[in-house]
Enzyme design. Structure first.
Site, PDB file in Angstrom:
ATOM      1  N   HIS A  61      10.336  -3.705   4.632  1.00 48.85           N
ATOM      2  CA  HIS A  61      10.906  -2.370   4.476  1.00 48.85           C
ATOM      3  C   HIS A  61      11.186  -1.760   5.842  1.00 48.85           C
ATOM      4  O   HIS A  61      10.563  -2.115   6.832  1.00 48.85           O
ATOM      5  CB  HIS A  61      10.029  -1.431   3.644  1.00 48.85           C
TER       6      HIS A  61
ATOM      7  N   GLU B 239       4.153  -4.832   8.949  1.00 43.97           N
ATOM      8  CA  GLU B 239       2.817  -4.791   8.346  1.00 43.97           C
ATOM      9  C   GLU B 239       2.369  -6.157   7.830  1.00 43.97           C
ATOM     10  O   GLU B 239       1.199  -6.346   7.492  1.00 43.97           O
ATOM     11  CB  GLU B 239       2.769  -3.759   7.206  1.00 43.97           C
TER      12      GLU B 239
ATOM     13  N   HIS C 281       0.815  -1.223   0.000  1.00 51.71           N
ATOM     14  CA  HIS C 281       0.000   0.000   0.000  1.00 51.71           C
ATOM     15  C   HIS C 281       0.852   1.277   0.000  1.00 51.71           C
ATOM     16  O   HIS C 281       0.380   2.345   0.384  1.00 51.71           O
ATOM     17  CB  HIS C 281      -0.970  -0.008   1.192  1.00 51.71           C
TER      18      HIS C 281
ATOM     19  N   HIS D 163      -1.471   5.412   9.497  1.00 50.36           N
ATOM     20  CA  HIS D 163      -0.150   6.042   9.571  1.00 50.36           C
ATOM     21  C   HIS D 163      -0.243   7.466  10.095  1.00 50.36           C
ATOM     22  O   HIS D 163       0.456   8.354   9.630  1.00 50.36           O
ATOM     23  CB  HIS D 163       0.502   6.067   8.191  1.00 50.36           C
TER      24      HIS D 163
END
Lengths: 286, 112
Positions: A193, A240, A12, A59
Site C-alpha cells: 500500500h 511494513e 493491521h 505510527h
C-alpha cells in the site's frame, strides 16, 4: 525452556479496528477479509501460547521524530494503548513479560544489535488490531506480549536482511530462555500500500502473493531486496513487509498452516499467514 | 541515495528536518483537547508551532501534496486529515486528482 510454536503475519490497518468496533465483520465489504481469520484463531486456541512477541511499526503514538529508534524493545509489565488522533477507540491494556523482554534484550545485544529499551511504551493499532483479529472473543488477549518496534517512519530504515537477522536473534533468545513458555511470534503490517504522493493508492497484489509464497521456505529471496526496491514494489507503506521478515527470522523451518489474501482492505493488500513450528506440524503437512 | 520513484517522496532526514514543526503539530493532535484547539483556530495553532509560510499555506489550503512537499510525513498528516474529516481514501483521491469513487475503483482494479 521456552519454545516457539510458530509465527503469524497479519495486516493491521486502522480501518479494521473501526470495523470491529462497529461490528461490521459480516458486511459485504468486510466479510471477505474477516472470513480469513477463524483458522488462525483456532490454531491459537489449540496451541495456547503464553506470550506473543510482536514485531510492529509505530505510527506516531509512542515515538516522534525527536527520538526515533531503529529497533525498540518493550520491557514493561503492562502496555497501554492511547488516542491516536484518527477516531479509533482506545483498547484495554495488555500484560507484558518483562523477564522475557530483558532476556531478548540481552540476547540481541550479544548478537551485535543495539536496541532502545522501553519500560514505558504506548502500543498503537499495529499491535492492538492484530490482537483483536486473532483473539476476537477476548477484551484483552489471553497472552502476555513483548512488543518490538521497527522504524518505518523515517528513512533510512533497517534493511530487510537486517530485520530478518534481528528476528533470528530474537528467536535464539527466546529458545535460550530457561522458563517453560510457549511463544508465538507475530509480524504486523502490509502488505502492499501507499498512502502518500501522486502514487497514493498503489497496490501490488502479484507482489503480495509472491511474498506470501516465498516467506515460508525461501525468505532469503525477499531479504535480498533493498528498501528502495521494496518501496517501488510494495509502496511506501508496503515496506511494513519488514515486520513479516523479522517474524520469519525468529522461526527455523516452519510449515504453512493457513494463508488468506484479500485486497483492497482500505487502501491495502490484506494478508494473513500462519506458520507452525510445533513438533509434528511438518509430519501433519506432509 | 534513493532511486527516484515517480509520485513518491521518501521521508528521509532532509524531509524530517524540513517538516519538523509541521509534524510536531500533527503529533500533538493525538490529544483530543489539541484537536479541538486546532479546529477552533487553525492559523493560531500553526503559529504556536512555528510553521513556516509554505507549511501554513498548505494547511490553510488543506493540500496534502503541498503538506508533503513542505516536509509532512503521511502518518502524522493523517491525524490532521482526521480533524478535517478526511479518511485515507479521501486523502488518496485528493493527491491523485480523482474523485473518491474513482480512487476506490482504482484500488479494486489493482487487487484483481
Amino acid at each position: 525452556m521456552a519454545k516457539i510454536l510458530g509465527g503469524i503475519g497479519t495486516s493491521h490497518v486502522p480501518a479494521i479496528g473501526r470495523a470491529i468496533a462497529r461490528g461490521e465483520q459480516q458486511t459485504p465489504y468486510w466479510a471477505p477479509f474477516f472470513g480469513g481469520y477463524p483458522p488462525a484463531q483456532r490454531w491459537l486456541a489449540k496451541t495456547r501460547p503464553d506470550v506473543a512477541v510482536v514485531f510492529y511499526n509505530d505510527h506516531g503514538l509512542n515515538f516522534f521524530l525527536d527520538k526515533m529508534p531503529t529497533f525498540a524493545i518493550g520491557a514493561a509489565a503492562e502496555y497501554r494503548n492511547a488516542d491516536e488522533g484518527w477516531g479509533l477507540s482506545v483498547a484495554p491494556p495488555v500484560a507484558g513479560d518483562p523477564e522475557l523482554s530483558w532476556a531478548i534484550v540481552e540476547g540481541v545485544v550479544a548478537r551485535d544489535f543495539d536496541p532502545t529499551t522501553c519500560q514505558e511504551m504506548l502500543i498503537d493499532h499495529a499491535v492492538t488490531v492484530p490482537l483483536q483479529l486473532l483473539w476476537p472473543d477476548h477484551a484483552a488477549p489471553p497472552v502476555r506480549i513483548v512488543p518490538i518496534a521497527i522504524n518505518t517512519v523515517q528513512h533510512p530504515l533497517p534493511s530487510a536482511r537486517r530485520c530478518f537477522a534481528l528476528g533470528q536473534a530474537v528467536g535464539a533468545a527466546i529458545e535460550a530462555f530457561p522458563r517453560d513458555l510457549d511463544v508465538v511470534v507475530i509480524g504486523t503490517g502490509g502488505l502492499s500500500h501507499q498512502l502518500d504522493g501522486e502514487r497514493a493508492g498503489f497496490l501490488n497484489a502479484a507482489f503480495d502473493r509472491e511474498c506470501l509464497e516465498k516467506i515460508v521456505d525461501e525468505p532469503e529471496a525477499l531479504t535480498r531486496y533493498t528498501n528502495d526496491e521494496l518501496v517501488e514494489l510494495a509502496g511506501t507503506q508496503g515496506i511494513e513487509l519488514l515486520m513479516w521478515l523479522a517474524m520469519r527470522g525468529a522461526l527455523r523451518k516452519p510449515v504453512r498452516t493457513h494463508q488468506h489474501y484479500h485486497a483492497p482492505v482500505s487502501n491495502t493488500g490484506g494478508a494473513l499467514l500462519v506458520m507452525d513450528e510445533t513438533p509434528g506440524a511438518a509430519a501433519l503437512a506432509a | 541515495m534513493s532511486r527516484t520513484i515517480p509520485g513518491t517522496t521518501l521521508f528521509d532526514g532532509e524531509q524530517a528536518a524540513k517538516g519538523y514543526a509541521l509534524n510536531k503539530l500533527c503529533f500533538s493532535l493525538n490529544d483530543a483537547a489539541n484537536r479541538a484547539a486546532f479546529a477552533a483556530d487553525e492559523p493560531a495553532y500553526c503559529e504556536r508551532f512555528g510553521l513556516n509560510p509554505a507549511q501554513k499555506a498548505a494547511v490553510a489550503a488543506r493540500d496534502v501534496l503541498a503538506l508533503i512537499a513542505a516536509g509532512g510525513n503521511i502518518y502524522y498528516l493523517a491525524k490532521m486529515a482526521g480533524v478535517w474529516g478526511l479518511n485515507v481514501q479521501d486523502v488518496g483521491a485528493q493527491q491523485t486528482g480523482m474523485s473518491v469513487e474513482a480512487f476506490k475503483a482504482k484500488l479494486q482494479e489493482q487487487a484483481a
